[in-house]
Design a protein around this motif. Structure first.
Motif, PDB file in Angstrom:
ATOM      1  N   LEU A  42       0.868  -1.157   0.022  1.00  0.00           N
ATOM      2  CA  LEU A  42       0.146   0.161  -0.158  1.00  0.00           C
ATOM      3  C   LEU A  42       0.840   1.295  -0.061  1.00  0.00           C
ATOM      4  CD1 LEU A  42      -2.679  -0.956   2.459  1.00  0.00           C
ATOM      5  CD2 LEU A  42      -3.080  -0.912   0.085  1.00  0.00           C
ATOM      6  N   GLN A  43       1.883   1.129   0.846  1.00  0.00           N
ATOM      7  CA  GLN A  43       2.937   2.240   0.717  1.00  0.00           C
ATOM      8  C   GLN A  43       3.574   2.614  -0.303  1.00  0.00           C
ATOM      9  OE1 GLN A  43       5.319   0.798   4.181  1.00  0.00           O
ATOM     10  NE2 GLN A  43       4.534   2.485   5.452  1.00  0.00           N
ATOM     11  N   GLN A  44       3.915   1.657  -1.313  1.00  0.00           N
ATOM     12  CA  GLN A  44       4.424   1.588  -2.339  1.00  0.00           C
ATOM     13  C   GLN A  44       3.491   2.332  -3.660  1.00  0.00           C
ATOM     14  OE1 GLN A  44       7.781   1.380  -3.525  1.00  0.00           O
ATOM     15  NE2 GLN A  44       7.035   2.104  -5.538  1.00  0.00           N
ATOM     16  N   ASN A  45       2.380   1.876  -3.493  1.00  0.00           N
ATOM     17  CA  ASN A  45       1.467   2.261  -4.420  1.00  0.00           C
ATOM     18  C   ASN A  45       0.964   3.875  -4.109  1.00  0.00           C
ATOM     19  OD1 ASN A  45       1.045   0.168  -5.761  1.00  0.00           O
ATOM     20  ND2 ASN A  45      -1.306  -0.008  -5.591  1.00  0.00           N
ATOM     21  N   ALA A  46       1.017   4.209  -2.670  1.00  0.00           N
ATOM     22  CA  ALA A  46       0.882   5.510  -2.653  1.00  0.00           C
ATOM     23  C   ALA A  46       2.132   6.316  -2.960  1.00  0.00           C
ATOM     24  CB  ALA A  46       0.467   5.688  -1.049  1.00  0.00           C
ATOM     25  N   ASP A  48       4.138   5.949  -5.325  1.00  0.00           N
ATOM     26  CA  ASP A  48       4.243   6.149  -6.778  1.00  0.00           C
ATOM     27  C   ASP A  48       3.082   5.397  -7.436  1.00  0.00           C
ATOM     28  OD1 ASP A  48       5.130   6.485  -9.464  1.00  0.00           O
ATOM     29  OD2 ASP A  48       6.965   4.809  -9.290  1.00  0.00           O
ATOM     30  N   PRO A  49       2.047   6.274  -7.491  1.00  0.00           N
ATOM     31  CA  PRO A  49       0.677   5.845  -8.200  1.00  0.00           C
ATOM     32  C   PRO A  49       0.808   5.703  -9.707  1.00  0.00           C
ATOM     33  CG  PRO A  49       0.422   7.703  -6.777  1.00  0.00           C
ATOM     34  CD  PRO A  49       1.732   7.698  -6.933  1.00  0.00           C
ATOM     35  N   ALA A  50       1.716   6.089 -10.289  1.00  0.00           N
ATOM     36  CA  ALA A  50       1.792   6.019 -11.730  1.00  0.00           C
ATOM     37  C   ALA A  50       2.364   4.372 -11.980  1.00  0.00           C
ATOM     38  CB  ALA A  50       3.063   6.906 -12.408  1.00  0.00           C
ATOM     39  N   SER A  51       3.163   3.927 -11.225  1.00  0.00           N
ATOM     40  CA  SER A  51       3.628   2.441 -11.387  1.00  0.00           C
ATOM     41  C   SER A  51       3.168   1.694 -10.290  1.00  0.00           C
ATOM     42  CB  SER A  51       5.333   2.665 -11.599  1.00  0.00           C
ATOM     43  OG  SER A  51       5.496   3.164 -10.514  1.00  0.00           O
ATOM     44  N   ALA A  52       1.898   1.821  -9.998  1.00  0.00           N
ATOM     45  CA  ALA A  52       1.173   1.058  -8.999  1.00  0.00           C
ATOM     46  C   ALA A  52       1.069  -0.292  -9.479  1.00  0.00           C
ATOM     47  CB  ALA A  52      -0.217   1.758  -8.143  1.00  0.00           C
ATOM     48  N   VAL A  56      -2.812  -4.639  -6.365  1.00  0.00           N
ATOM     49  CA  VAL A  56      -3.199  -4.029  -5.140  1.00  0.00           C
ATOM     50  C   VAL A  56      -4.367  -2.862  -5.443  1.00  0.00           C
ATOM     51  CG1 VAL A  56      -2.009  -2.378  -3.473  1.00  0.00           C
ATOM     52  CG2 VAL A  56      -0.979  -4.418  -4.243  1.00  0.00           C
ATOM     53  N   SER A  57      -4.107  -2.085  -6.431  1.00  0.00           N
ATOM     54  CA  SER A  57      -5.075  -1.139  -6.596  1.00  0.00           C
ATOM     55  C   SER A  57      -6.465  -1.621  -6.778  1.00  0.00           C
ATOM     56  CB  SER A  57      -4.703  -0.351  -8.076  1.00  0.00           C
ATOM     57  OG  SER A  57      -3.559   0.245  -7.749  1.00  0.00           O
ATOM     58  N   GLN A  58      -6.690  -2.657  -7.554  1.00  0.00           N
ATOM     59  CA  GLN A  58      -8.058  -3.281  -7.433  1.00  0.00           C
ATOM     60  C   GLN A  58      -8.470  -3.757  -6.366  1.00  0.00           C
ATOM     61  OE1 GLN A  58      -7.339  -6.363 -10.499  1.00  0.00           O
ATOM     62  NE2 GLN A  58      -8.047  -5.109 -12.006  1.00  0.00           N
ATOM     63  N   HIS A  59      -7.617  -4.262  -5.132  1.00  0.00           N
ATOM     64  CA  HIS A  59      -8.139  -4.736  -4.182  1.00  0.00           C
ATOM     65  C   HIS A  59      -8.675  -3.449  -3.312  1.00  0.00           C
ATOM     66  CE1 HIS A  59      -8.114  -6.969  -0.225  1.00  0.00           C
ATOM     67  NE2 HIS A  59      -7.656  -6.009   0.148  1.00  0.00           N
ATOM     68  N   VAL A  60      -7.806  -2.483  -3.218  1.00  0.00           N
ATOM     69  CA  VAL A  60      -8.097  -1.137  -2.501  1.00  0.00           C
ATOM     70  C   VAL A  60      -9.375  -0.695  -2.968  1.00  0.00           C
ATOM     71  CG1 VAL A  60      -7.575   1.328  -2.379  1.00  0.00           C
ATOM     72  CG2 VAL A  60      -5.765  -0.634  -2.021  1.00  0.00           C
ATOM     73  N   LEU A  74      -1.837   7.903   1.188  1.00  0.00           N
ATOM     74  CA  LEU A  74      -1.419   9.003  -0.193  1.00  0.00           C
ATOM     75  C   LEU A  74      -1.465  10.367   0.191  1.00  0.00           C
ATOM     76  CD1 LEU A  74      -1.563   8.877  -3.175  1.00  0.00           C
ATOM     77  CD2 LEU A  74      -3.887   8.975  -3.347  1.00  0.00           C
ATOM     78  N   ARG A  75      -2.590  10.790   1.487  1.00  0.00           N
ATOM     79  CA  ARG A  75      -2.501  12.320   1.964  1.00  0.00           C
ATOM     80  C   ARG A  75      -1.197  12.566   2.732  1.00  0.00           C
ATOM     81  NH1 ARG A  75      -7.620  10.395   3.487  1.00  0.00           N
ATOM     82  NH2 ARG A  75      -6.703  10.071   5.736  1.00  0.00           N
ATOM     83  N   LYS A  76      -0.595  11.736   3.258  1.00  0.00           N
ATOM     84  CA  LYS A  76       0.807  11.659   3.884  1.00  0.00           C
ATOM     85  C   LYS A  76       1.766  12.185   2.694  1.00  0.00           C
ATOM     86  CE  LYS A  76       0.523   9.307   8.318  1.00  0.00           C
ATOM     87  NZ  LYS A  76       0.860   8.639   8.905  1.00  0.00           N
ATOM     88  N   GLU A  77       1.859  11.345   1.966  1.00  0.00           N
ATOM     89  CA  GLU A  77       2.770  11.344   0.670  1.00  0.00           C
ATOM     90  C   GLU A  77       2.603  12.745  -0.321  1.00  0.00           C
ATOM     91  OE1 GLU A  77       5.885  10.463  -1.561  1.00  0.00           O
ATOM     92  OE2 GLU A  77       5.223   9.507   0.232  1.00  0.00           O
ATOM     93  N   ILE A  78       1.191  13.073  -0.551  1.00  0.00           N
ATOM     94  CA  ILE A  78       1.038  14.391  -1.084  1.00  0.00           C
ATOM     95  C   ILE A  78       1.589  15.557  -0.286  1.00  0.00           C
ATOM     96  CG2 ILE A  78      -0.553  16.087  -1.724  1.00  0.00           C
ATOM     97  CD1 ILE A  78      -2.369  13.296  -2.794  1.00  0.00           C
ATOM     98  N   ALA A  79       1.239  15.662   1.075  1.00  0.00           N
ATOM     99  CA  ALA A  79       1.773  16.532   1.734  1.00  0.00           C
ATOM    100  C   ALA A  79       3.447  16.708   2.002  1.00  0.00           C
ATOM    101  CB  ALA A  79       1.151  16.295   3.399  1.00  0.00           C
ATOM    102  N   ARG A  80       3.844  15.381   2.017  1.00  0.00           N
ATOM    103  CA  ARG A  80       5.549  15.285   2.049  1.00  0.00           C
ATOM    104  C   ARG A  80       6.042  15.983   0.425  1.00  0.00           C
ATOM    105  NH1 ARG A  80       9.286  13.014  -0.599  1.00  0.00           N
ATOM    106  NH2 ARG A  80       8.071  11.782  -1.604  1.00  0.00           N
ATOM    107  N   MET A  81       5.324  15.666  -0.448  1.00  0.00           N
ATOM    108  CA  MET A  81       5.963  16.233  -1.694  1.00  0.00           C
ATOM    109  C   MET A  81       5.585  17.628  -2.080  1.00  0.00           C
ATOM    110  SD  MET A  81       4.232  13.030  -4.300  1.00  0.00           S
ATOM    111  CE  MET A  81       4.113  14.212  -5.479  1.00  0.00           C
ATOM    112  N   ARG A  82       4.462  18.242  -1.427  1.00  0.00           N
ATOM    113  CA  ARG A  82       4.099  19.703  -1.142  1.00  0.00           C
ATOM    114  C   ARG A  82       5.392  20.381  -0.401  1.00  0.00           C
ATOM    115  NH1 ARG A  82      -2.284  19.381  -0.769  1.00  0.00           N
ATOM    116  NH2 ARG A  82      -2.562  19.199  -3.024  1.00  0.00           N
TER     117      ARG A  82
END
Length: 103
Positions: A42-46, A48-52, A56-60, A74-82
């Motif tokens: 789940l962390q890996q998909n969050a 780098d969603p482009a190469s998810a 895992v995505s289907q399960h989610v 995903l929210r944490k990753e977006i905040a980190r990137m910002r």
């Protein structure tokens, strides 16, 4: 035929997205966590969603507990990137930069 007002489409889309989010968050309980991917997946998909990972995505999309975890990650990753972007911008354009050369 009635014409839609400009903001009506946006409001309809927003309502639909809100409904879908609420549905995925609550309507697919999986109390025994059957088939759930590991947290690392789940962390890996969050991260780098482009190469998810498609599985895992289907399960989610069909497991409320995993969707809630993934959304939080995903929210944490977006905040980190910002934050990273903000730091790079400040480093490249410091506000206290002197406009005249020192004497």
């Amino acid at each position: 035929m009635k014409r839609k007002k400009k903001g009506q489409k946006h409001s309809t889309e927003t309502s639909l997205l809100r409904y879908l989010k609420e549905s995925i968050t609550n309507d697919f309980p999986n109390p025994k966590r059957i088939g759930c991917p590991k947290l690392k997946a789940l962390q890996q998909n969050a991260r780098d969603p482009a190469s998810a990972n498609e599985a895992v995505s289907q399960h989610v999309g069909g497991c409320s507990p995993c969707y809630r975890v993934y959304s939080r990650l995903l929210r944490k990753e977006i905040a980190r990137m910002r934050q990273d972007s903000s730091h790079r911008t400040r480093a490249a354009n410091p506000r206290n930069k002197r406009l005249t050369s020192p004497k």
